[in-house]
Design a protein around this motif. Structure first.
Motif, PDB file in Angstrom:
ATOM      1  N   ALA A 117       0.826  -1.203   0.000  1.00 34.72           N
ATOM      2  CA  ALA A 117       0.000   0.000   0.000  1.00 34.72           C
ATOM      3  C   ALA A 117       0.862   1.255   0.000  1.00 34.72           C
ATOM      4  CB  ALA A 117      -0.928  -0.003   1.215  1.00 34.72           C
ATOM      5  N   ALA A 118       1.952   1.244   0.758  1.00 33.51           N
ATOM      6  CA  ALA A 118       2.833   2.418   0.816  1.00 33.51           C
ATOM      7  C   ALA A 118       3.531   2.648  -0.518  1.00 33.51           C
ATOM      8  CB  ALA A 118       3.859   2.238   1.929  1.00 33.51           C
ATOM      9  N   ILE A 119       4.020   1.591  -1.127  1.00 29.96           N
ATOM     10  CA  ILE A 119       4.704   1.717  -2.417  1.00 29.96           C
ATOM     11  C   ILE A 119       3.730   2.163  -3.504  1.00 29.96           C
ATOM     12  CG2 ILE A 119       5.873   0.408  -4.238  1.00 29.96           C
ATOM     13  CD1 ILE A 119       7.082  -1.317  -1.975  1.00 29.96           C
ATOM     14  N   ARG A 120       2.551   1.582  -3.474  1.00 29.24           N
ATOM     15  CA  ARG A 120       1.547   1.925  -4.494  1.00 29.24           C
ATOM     16  C   ARG A 120       0.984   3.324  -4.281  1.00 29.24           C
ATOM     17  NH1 ARG A 120      -0.383   3.280  -8.151  1.00 29.24           N
ATOM     18  NH2 ARG A 120      -1.990   2.404  -9.508  1.00 29.24           N
ATOM     19  N   ALA A 126       7.995   4.579  -3.416  1.00 31.34           N
ATOM     20  CA  ALA A 126       8.357   3.624  -4.469  1.00 31.34           C
ATOM     21  C   ALA A 126       9.804   3.813  -4.909  1.00 31.34           C
ATOM     22  CB  ALA A 126       7.414   3.775  -5.661  1.00 31.34           C
ATOM     23  N   ALA A 127      10.221   5.075  -5.068  1.00 32.89           N
ATOM     24  CA  ALA A 127      11.607   5.339  -5.460  1.00 32.89           C
ATOM     25  C   ALA A 127      12.564   4.886  -4.365  1.00 32.89           C
ATOM     26  CB  ALA A 127      11.798   6.827  -5.747  1.00 32.89           C
ATOM     27  N   GLY A 128      12.219   5.192  -3.124  1.00 34.97           N
ATOM     28  CA  GLY A 128      13.068   4.773  -2.013  1.00 34.97           C
ATOM     29  C   GLY A 128      13.139   3.266  -1.883  1.00 34.97           C
ATOM     30  N   ALA A 336       4.498  -3.112  -8.011  1.00 34.52           N
ATOM     31  CA  ALA A 336       4.662  -2.912  -6.576  1.00 34.52           C
ATOM     32  C   ALA A 336       4.685  -4.248  -5.845  1.00 34.52           C
ATOM     33  CB  ALA A 336       3.541  -2.019  -6.037  1.00 34.52           C
ATOM     34  N   LEU A 337       3.885  -5.203  -6.322  1.00 31.69           N
ATOM     35  CA  LEU A 337       3.871  -6.535  -5.715  1.00 31.69           C
ATOM     36  C   LEU A 337       5.233  -7.199  -5.833  1.00 31.69           C
ATOM     37  CD1 LEU A 337       2.375  -8.965  -4.466  1.00 31.69           C
ATOM     38  CD2 LEU A 337       1.735  -9.634  -6.796  1.00 31.69           C
ATOM     39  N   THR A 338       5.864  -7.114  -6.992  1.00 29.77           N
ATOM     40  CA  THR A 338       7.182  -7.739  -7.160  1.00 29.77           C
ATOM     41  C   THR A 338       8.224  -7.055  -6.283  1.00 29.77           C
ATOM     42  OG1 THR A 338       7.817  -6.329  -9.051  1.00 29.77           O
ATOM     43  CG2 THR A 338       6.619  -8.360  -9.540  1.00 29.77           C
TER      44      THR A 338
END
Length: 360
Positions: A117-120, A126-128, A336-338
């Motif tokens: 959820a945080a990455i998405r 996502a960059a971090g 994001a899942l991967t």
């Protein structure tokens, strides 16, 4: 499970000194057995190096093909699929082992969901996470060799605490040192460029600043690394005088892996550094998971034949690996899942196998 030794994560009481707690070992020197260990733990550095040299400059490595709308070389598809396959294989240990799953239910259920959820939900996260995955992989890879080496040392009859810190830093030096000092440094730091798209130019400029200071990094790593190697040899000689029994298998693993890392990450003479190093790491890891979880998996699936269980295990992780490698990065939720799978692999592996603790 047919193993010659207890599991890597099983704790051992520390000893005061090699002389005090190094009786003749009743264990076999191998983790699984002679053929298995040589094929999947000890020889992969040399075999991967040989294969990387063999494919260099060939159509297998250089000519792109169209696969499901993605342009890949066959070598890139092969190693990329193995990378993703070994990443997802940790779930056989974390979620597939009921005894371990009961110990950490929140880590295994809630944390992956929150991470996804945080990455998405945030381009900055996502960059971090992309940068974190790149460098956590380097740390994790050094620890894998460290864990195998410590088990071989323990099986020789040496106390688990003797020389442990030396091996810990040696493995990080041999794996991360050539990356920082060598030809593939920029390839690793290029992940910082993703910060440019989220308005963080200072972080996005890290690759350029690392390139400008690369000579200083190389000089520093070579100097500090050389001094540490001398210290490591001297400390090992001292341990041997106190009764420490050298493990041939440990020394063979460290020398071949270290030489392969220096030659490939450091010089990349054949242009196949990522293929070679990721191939040897993935093969060792998949073999280790199978050795530890294969029998339990067969029991849970109620299968009579181990070969069928192995086929299902490899088929499952490789199917995911091919899918993840060919995944279109524009499918952000799946991408994001991967990334979550990668991060959970590094995290779960650290506390499940205990290669970073005083247990092997």
């Amino acid at each position: 499970m047919g193993l010659a030794t207890p599991r890597p994560g099983e704790a051992r009481p520390p000893a005061e000194s090699p002389r005090e707690a190094a009786p003749p070992s009743s264990r076999a020197p191998y983790i699984v057995g002679p053929s298995f260990d040589w094929a999947f733990f000890l020889l992969p550095p040399l075999l991967a190096l040989g294969l990387g040299i063999a494919i260099s400059g060939t159509p297998f490595s250089d000519e792109p093909v169209q696969l499901l709308g993605r342009e890949k070389t066959w070598a890139g598809l092969m190693v990329g699929s193995l990378i993703h396959a070994h990443l997802v294989a940790v779930f056989f240990r974390s979620h597939g082992n009921p005894a371990i799953f009961r110990l950490y239910p929140l880590r295994f259920i809630l944390v992956p969901i929150l991470a996804w959820a945080a990455i998405r939900g945030s381009a900055v996260v996502a960059a971090g996470a992309t940068v974190l995955a790149t460098f956590w992989d380097v740390w994790h890879s050094g620890l894998q060799t460290f864990g195998l080496a410590r088990i071989y040392d323990r099986n020789r009859g040496n106390p688990p605490s003797a020389g442990r810190r030396l091996d810990f830093w040696l493995n990080h030096l041999l794996y991360a040192g050539p990356i920082l000092a060598g030809a593939t440094m920029l390839d690793h730091f290029s992940s910082f460029e993703s910060f440019d798209a989220v308005g963080m130019p200072w972080l996005a400029s890290v690759p350029a600043r690392m390139t400008a200071a690369h000579h200083a990094w190389t000089l520093g790593i070579v100097t500090v690394g050389g001094l540490f190697l001398l210290f490591y040899v001297a400390a090992t000689v001292r341990l041997m005088r106190e009764g420490h029994r050298p493990s041939f298998h440990k020394m063979f693993l460290l020398v071949t892996t270290g030489a392969c890392s220096v030659y490939t990450w450091g010089f990349n003479s054949w242009g196949e550094a990522f293929f070679i190093m990721n191939l040897l790491h993935a093969v060792q890891y998949l073999a280790l998971v199978w050795a530890m979880e294969g029998a339990r998996l067969r029991e849970r699936l109620r299968l009579k034949w181990g070969g069928l269980t192995l086929a299902l295990f490899l088929g499952g992780v490789l199917t995911y690996g091919v899918w993840a490698e060919l995944l279109d990065s524009s499918a952000e939720s799946l991408w994001a899942l991967t990334l979550v799978v990668s991060l959970m692999h590094f995290w779960y592996d650290g506390f499940i196998w205990s290669v970073a603790r005083k247990q092997v």
